[in-house]
Enzyme design. Structure first.
Site, PDB file in Angstrom:
ATOM      1  N   ARG A 234     -20.793  12.357  66.347  1.00  0.00           N
ATOM      2  CA  ARG A 234     -21.886  12.924  65.494  1.00  0.00           C
ATOM      3  C   ARG A 234     -23.134  12.133  65.569  1.00  0.00           C
ATOM      4  O   ARG A 234     -24.158  12.219  66.813  1.00  0.00           O
ATOM      5  CB  ARG A 234     -21.570  13.518  64.570  1.00  0.00           C
ATOM      6  CG  ARG A 234     -20.626  12.057  63.508  1.00  0.00           C
ATOM      7  CD  ARG A 234     -20.097  12.871  63.074  1.00  0.00           C
ATOM      8  NE  ARG A 234     -19.497  12.626  63.411  1.00  0.00           N
ATOM      9  CZ  ARG A 234     -17.213  13.119  62.963  1.00  0.00           C
ATOM     10  NH1 ARG A 234     -18.191  14.189  61.908  1.00  0.00           N
ATOM     11  NH2 ARG A 234     -16.988  13.232  63.180  1.00  0.00           N
ATOM     12  N   THR A 235     -22.368  11.049  66.452  1.00  0.00           N
ATOM     13  CA  THR A 235     -23.778   9.876  66.197  1.00  0.00           C
ATOM     14  C   THR A 235     -24.396   9.510  67.182  1.00  0.00           C
ATOM     15  O   THR A 235     -25.767  10.159  67.475  1.00  0.00           O
ATOM     16  CB  THR A 235     -23.403   8.571  65.816  1.00  0.00           C
ATOM     17  OG1 THR A 235     -22.901   8.421  64.283  1.00  0.00           O
ATOM     18  CG2 THR A 235     -24.470   7.410  65.246  1.00  0.00           C
TER      19      THR A 235
ATOM     20  N   LYS B 211     -18.204  -4.273  84.850  1.00  0.00           N
ATOM     21  CA  LYS B 211     -17.601  -5.619  85.654  1.00  0.00           C
ATOM     22  C   LYS B 211     -17.223  -6.921  85.648  1.00  0.00           C
ATOM     23  O   LYS B 211     -18.372  -7.346  86.075  1.00  0.00           O
ATOM     24  CB  LYS B 211     -18.790  -5.130  87.049  1.00  0.00           C
ATOM     25  CG  LYS B 211     -18.527  -3.568  87.831  1.00  0.00           C
ATOM     26  CD  LYS B 211     -19.564  -3.299  88.615  1.00  0.00           C
ATOM     27  CE  LYS B 211     -19.544  -2.168  89.269  1.00  0.00           C
ATOM     28  NZ  LYS B 211     -21.291  -1.773  89.875  1.00  0.00           N
TER      29      LYS B 211
ATOM     30  N   ARG C  59     -23.484   1.382  69.921  1.00  0.00           N
ATOM     31  CA  ARG C  59     -22.905   1.378  69.185  1.00  0.00           C
ATOM     32  C   ARG C  59     -22.084   0.475  69.793  1.00  0.00           C
ATOM     33  O   ARG C  59     -21.820   0.181  70.886  1.00  0.00           O
ATOM     34  CB  ARG C  59     -21.642   3.141  68.890  1.00  0.00           C
ATOM     35  CG  ARG C  59     -21.069   2.192  68.368  1.00  0.00           C
ATOM     36  CD  ARG C  59     -20.014   4.396  67.944  1.00  0.00           C
ATOM     37  NE  ARG C  59     -20.394   4.261  67.169  1.00  0.00           N
ATOM     38  CZ  ARG C  59     -20.172   5.709  66.329  1.00  0.00           C
ATOM     39  NH1 ARG C  59     -19.352   6.059  66.629  1.00  0.00           N
ATOM     40  NH2 ARG C  59     -20.715   5.265  65.304  1.00  0.00           N
TER      41      ARG C  59
ATOM     42  N   HIS D  25     -23.501   0.399  59.849  1.00  0.00           N
ATOM     43  CA  HIS D  25     -23.710   1.869  60.550  1.00  0.00           C
ATOM     44  C   HIS D  25     -25.210   2.115  60.021  1.00  0.00           C
ATOM     45  O   HIS D  25     -25.144   3.274  58.522  1.00  0.00           O
ATOM     46  CB  HIS D  25     -22.620   2.589  60.295  1.00  0.00           C
ATOM     47  CG  HIS D  25     -22.996   3.570  60.644  1.00  0.00           C
ATOM     48  ND1 HIS D  25     -23.699   4.392  61.572  1.00  0.00           N
ATOM     49  CD2 HIS D  25     -21.544   4.619  61.340  1.00  0.00           C
ATOM     50  CE1 HIS D  25     -23.910   6.190  63.269  1.00  0.00           C
ATOM     51  NE2 HIS D  25     -22.620   5.680  62.061  1.00  0.00           N
TER      52      HIS D  25
HETATM   53  N1   CP Z   1     -20.107   9.242  61.691  1.00  0.00           N
HETATM   54  C1   CP Z   1     -19.931   8.581  62.234  1.00  0.00           C
HETATM   55  O1   CP Z   1     -20.167   7.535  62.345  1.00  0.00           O
HETATM   56  O2   CP Z   1     -19.674   9.371  63.409  1.00  0.00           O
HETATM   57  P1   CP Z   1     -18.746   9.399  64.663  1.00  0.00           P
HETATM   58  O3   CP Z   1     -18.200   8.160  65.175  1.00  0.00           O
HETATM   59  O4   CP Z   1     -18.111  10.657  64.894  1.00  0.00           O
HETATM   60  O5   CP Z   1     -20.254   9.084  65.865  1.00  0.00           O
END
Ligand code: CP
Length: 309
Positions: A57-58, A85, A107, A135
């Site tokens: 989703r993110t 690499k 991320r 997050h």
């Molecule tokens: N909530 C969330 O971070 O979901 P994902 O790991 O699918 O991005």
């Protein structure tokens, strides 16, 4: 105006800054609901999405948010980048800067990685989750969903149950919600509570009933098996029975309480299937709020970039 180059965490955002982002996100939701996905706020801008960890989703939410605002979006998966690499994060950042990227959305499994990237990159850096640290956009979308339901955040009782120790979502929610005047209660097995979280303002509970008693929001968190070096509880079945949230426990929360989860959910572990699919569940609304929040953050960071140019 949000006077920031980057969005790295909620730990140092003021109530005014959080309110500005949430207000802008509410406007974005209205624009999306009216069917307008061809906005121009980021026309001519470039956003590169760098994910060194899995995501559904993110990653898609950031990509859609940037595209709905008119930006050009590039996706880099860690396995296909020069990191594989041996290139360092700093050198990757400098390379992407040389390509005139406006935003780097990252991320990373290591807490603090986006902070390092933000130090060396001229581009605005957005933390899409760093290790067990923060997050921020997840907590903002959670807060938007709560504020839309209750009209406010101040005074809400938010009960968070699940793997709090490994959760960046729990920490960002704690920082943001406390700043906005909500009370955050937490419950998990002893082994899944990080030391010192109470000193950051969380109220630790001894039972699920205590956590849920009079709660406005019941938030489940995923059991993060991939982050556990050693088992922190005997079996998933026992976790579900003794620590999970089931329909019967919901009766302790307020009658108008809502159920939330950042996803992905281990169905039947932290929440039963019945709770996930309950009429009070806002899990799908959270996903929609995510696009609006990420659009809002990108728009506000871009306005500041234009202002300081
Ligand atoms: N909530 C969330 O971070 O979901 P994902 O790991 O699918 O991005």
């Amino acid at each position: 105006m949000l006077k920031r180059k980057d969005l790295l965490g909620l730990i140092d955002l003021t109530a005014e800054e959080l309110t500005e982002i949430l207000d802008e996100a509410s406007q974005m939701k209205k624009r999306l609901k009216s069917g307008n996905k061809n906005l121009t706020d980021l026309k001519g801008k470039t956003a590169t999405i760098l994910f060194y960890e899995n995501s559904t989703r993110t990653r898609t939410s950031f990509e859609l948010a940037a595209k709905y605002l008119g930006a050009t979006v590039i996706n880099i998966a860690a396995g296909s980048s020069s990191v594989a690499k041996g290139e360092t994060l700093v050198d990757t950042g400098k390379t992407l800067d040389a390509q005139l990227n406006d935003f780097l959305i990252m991320r990373h499994p290591m807490g603090g990685a986006p902070y390092l990237l933000a130090k060396v990159a001229k581009a605005g850096v957005l933390n899409a989750g760093d290790g067990m640290n923060e997050h921020p956009t997840q907590a903002l979308l959670d807060m938007l969903t709560m504020r839309e339901t209750f009209g406010k955040l101040s005074g809400l009782k938010v009960a968070i149950l699940g793997d709090i120790k490994h959760s960046r979502v729990a920490k960002s929610n704690l920082f943001g919600l406390k700043t906005m005047g909500a009370d955050v209660y937490m419950y998990a097995p002893e082994t899944l509570i990080p030391k010192g979280i109470d000193k950051l303002g969380a109220k630790l509970c001894s039972t699920r009933e205590e956590a849920l008693d009079g709660a406005d929001v019941v938030m489940g968190l995923r059991i993060q098996l991939e982050r556990q070096q050693a088992g922190n509880f005997p079996t998933l079945n026992e976790y579900a029975e003794f620590y999970g949230v089931n329909g019967k426990l919901l009766s302790y929360a307020k009658p108008n309480a809502i159920i939330m989860h950042p996803g992905p959910v281990n169905r039947g572990v932290e929440l039963t299937g019945k709770v996930i699919d309950h009429e009070k569940s806002r899990i799908e609304e959270q996903v929609f709020s995510g696009i609006a929040v990420r659009m809002a953050v990108l728009k506000l960071l871009n306005e500041y970039r234009e202002y300081v140019k």
